[in-house]
Scaffold this motif. Sequence first.
Motif, PDB file in Angstrom:
ATOM      1  N   UNK A   1     -17.231 -26.985  21.461  1.00  0.00           N
ATOM      2  CA  UNK A   1     -16.751 -28.328  21.195  1.00  0.00           C
ATOM      3  C   UNK A   1     -17.271 -28.853  19.872  1.00  0.00           C
ATOM      4  N   UNK A   2     -16.643 -29.922  19.404  1.00  0.00           N
ATOM      5  CA  UNK A   2     -17.024 -30.556  18.143  1.00  0.00           C
ATOM      6  C   UNK A   2     -17.763 -31.854  18.437  1.00  0.00           C
ATOM      7  N   UNK A   3     -18.984 -31.958  17.942  1.00  0.00           N
ATOM      8  CA  UNK A   3     -19.822 -33.127  18.192  1.00  0.00           C
ATOM      9  C   UNK A   3     -19.775 -34.071  17.003  1.00  0.00           C
TER      10      UNK A   3
ATOM     11  N   UNK B   1     -22.783 -43.960  19.686  1.00  0.00           N
ATOM     12  CA  UNK B   1     -22.095 -43.348  18.560  1.00  0.00           C
ATOM     13  C   UNK B   1     -21.804 -41.873  18.757  1.00  0.00           C
ATOM     14  N   UNK B   2     -22.093 -41.346  19.946  1.00  0.00           N
ATOM     15  CA  UNK B   2     -21.946 -39.912  20.200  1.00  0.00           C
ATOM     16  C   UNK B   2     -20.651 -39.616  20.946  1.00  0.00           C
ATOM     17  N   UNK B   3     -19.895 -38.658  20.453  1.00  0.00           N
ATOM     18  CA  UNK B   3     -18.694 -38.203  21.153  1.00  0.00           C
ATOM     19  C   UNK B   3     -18.568 -36.693  21.039  1.00  0.00           C
ATOM     20  N   UNK B   4     -17.847 -36.130  21.993  1.00  0.00           N
ATOM     21  CA  UNK B   4     -17.343 -34.764  21.879  1.00  0.00           C
ATOM     22  C   UNK B   4     -15.856 -34.915  21.600  1.00  0.00           C
ATOM     23  N   UNK B   5     -15.425 -34.435  20.461  1.00  0.00           N
ATOM     24  CA  UNK B   5     -14.087 -34.735  19.951  1.00  0.00           C
ATOM     25  C   UNK B   5     -12.994 -34.356  20.936  1.00  0.00           C
TER      26      UNK B   5
ATOM     27  N   UNK C   1     -32.824 -37.886  17.218  1.00  0.00           N
ATOM     28  CA  UNK C   1     -31.870 -37.220  16.332  1.00  0.00           C
ATOM     29  C   UNK C   1     -32.208 -35.749  16.107  1.00  0.00           C
ATOM     30  N   UNK C   2     -33.475 -35.375  16.254  1.00  0.00           N
ATOM     31  CA  UNK C   2     -33.799 -33.948  16.239  1.00  0.00           C
ATOM     32  C   UNK C   2     -33.251 -33.283  17.498  1.00  0.00           C
ATOM     33  N   UNK C   3     -33.386 -33.978  18.633  1.00  0.00           N
ATOM     34  CA  UNK C   3     -32.809 -33.463  19.868  1.00  0.00           C
ATOM     35  C   UNK C   3     -31.299 -33.334  19.784  1.00  0.00           C
ATOM     36  N   UNK C   4     -30.654 -34.299  19.126  1.00  0.00           N
ATOM     37  CA  UNK C   4     -29.203 -34.219  18.974  1.00  0.00           C
ATOM     38  C   UNK C   4     -28.809 -33.075  18.043  1.00  0.00           C
ATOM     39  N   UNK C   5     -29.654 -32.800  17.044  1.00  0.00           N
ATOM     40  CA  UNK C   5     -29.376 -31.673  16.149  1.00  0.00           C
ATOM     41  C   UNK C   5     -29.481 -30.346  16.886  1.00  0.00           C
ATOM     42  N   UNK C   6     -30.279 -30.322  17.960  1.00  0.00           N
ATOM     43  CA  UNK C   6     -30.440 -29.098  18.744  1.00  0.00           C
ATOM     44  C   UNK C   6     -29.265 -28.844  19.677  1.00  0.00           C
ATOM     45  N   UNK C   7     -28.396 -29.829  19.807  1.00  0.00           N
ATOM     46  CA  UNK C   7     -27.359 -29.804  20.843  1.00  0.00           C
ATOM     47  C   UNK C   7     -26.098 -29.084  20.385  1.00  0.00           C
ATOM     48  N   UNK C   8     -25.534 -28.320  21.308  1.00  0.00           N
ATOM     49  CA  UNK C   8     -24.216 -27.728  21.129  1.00  0.00           C
ATOM     50  C   UNK C   8     -23.375 -28.018  22.360  1.00  0.00           C
ATOM     51  N   UNK C   9     -22.074 -27.842  22.256  1.00  0.00           N
ATOM     52  CA  UNK C   9     -21.165 -28.138  23.363  1.00  0.00           C
ATOM     53  C   UNK C   9     -20.319 -26.908  23.670  1.00  0.00           C
TER      54      UNK C   9
END
Length: 218
Positions: free
Chosen positions: A3-5, A72-76, A193-201
Amino acid sequence: MRGTVDGFTQGPAILALAFLVACLGAAVGLRCAIRPSRTARTGRPSGTVRLLLGALSVGFGIWIMHHVAITGFTVVETPLSRDRPHVLIGLVVVVVMAGVGLFVVGYRGATRMALITGGALTGLGIASTHYLGMAGIRFQGHFTYETPLVVLSVLIAATAATAALRAALSTRTLLSGLGAGVMMALAVTGMHYTGMAALGVQLQPGVSSVVSADPPAD
């Protein structure tokens, strides 16, 4: 399917607002809790009450910061929703762990062990509310994480929280109290934001590629 974050669908103002919320909550909570908690050892109930109020202020500030930032977070490719129990558990965890961290430092003072223990507990509380909140997001797929960045996010939270607690112990003025609040806000936003950088979908097979701009719904 990957997915696209997009973490900033509401614009960079969300980052500034999230930081401000964390800063104010921490500044009030640290000012309220650290110095008065020393007087609680004498048996004065006011010191204990202010320690509890400080823990609530710091904990709520951390928790609200996460949920402001996550707007402000979405999965496109897919809409998101939230699981309320995870959200509430995250609040309880961060208030308790921040409270214990404040208690340790407030009662033991600026000893190395007290600061390390208090900072580690507070940092773990920050990380816990973040990852519990993320675990409560429901969509057609699941999150994956890069372990090194997850570890780094926890270290950032613990290190900056330790610095904030150390600064709070020497607070004498409103300005120095705000400085301690800024350090704690750096711990929270840096971890987030470091945790969000670690995230994939990883999306479920067959998920439509139609763009969804919706933030997580309650």
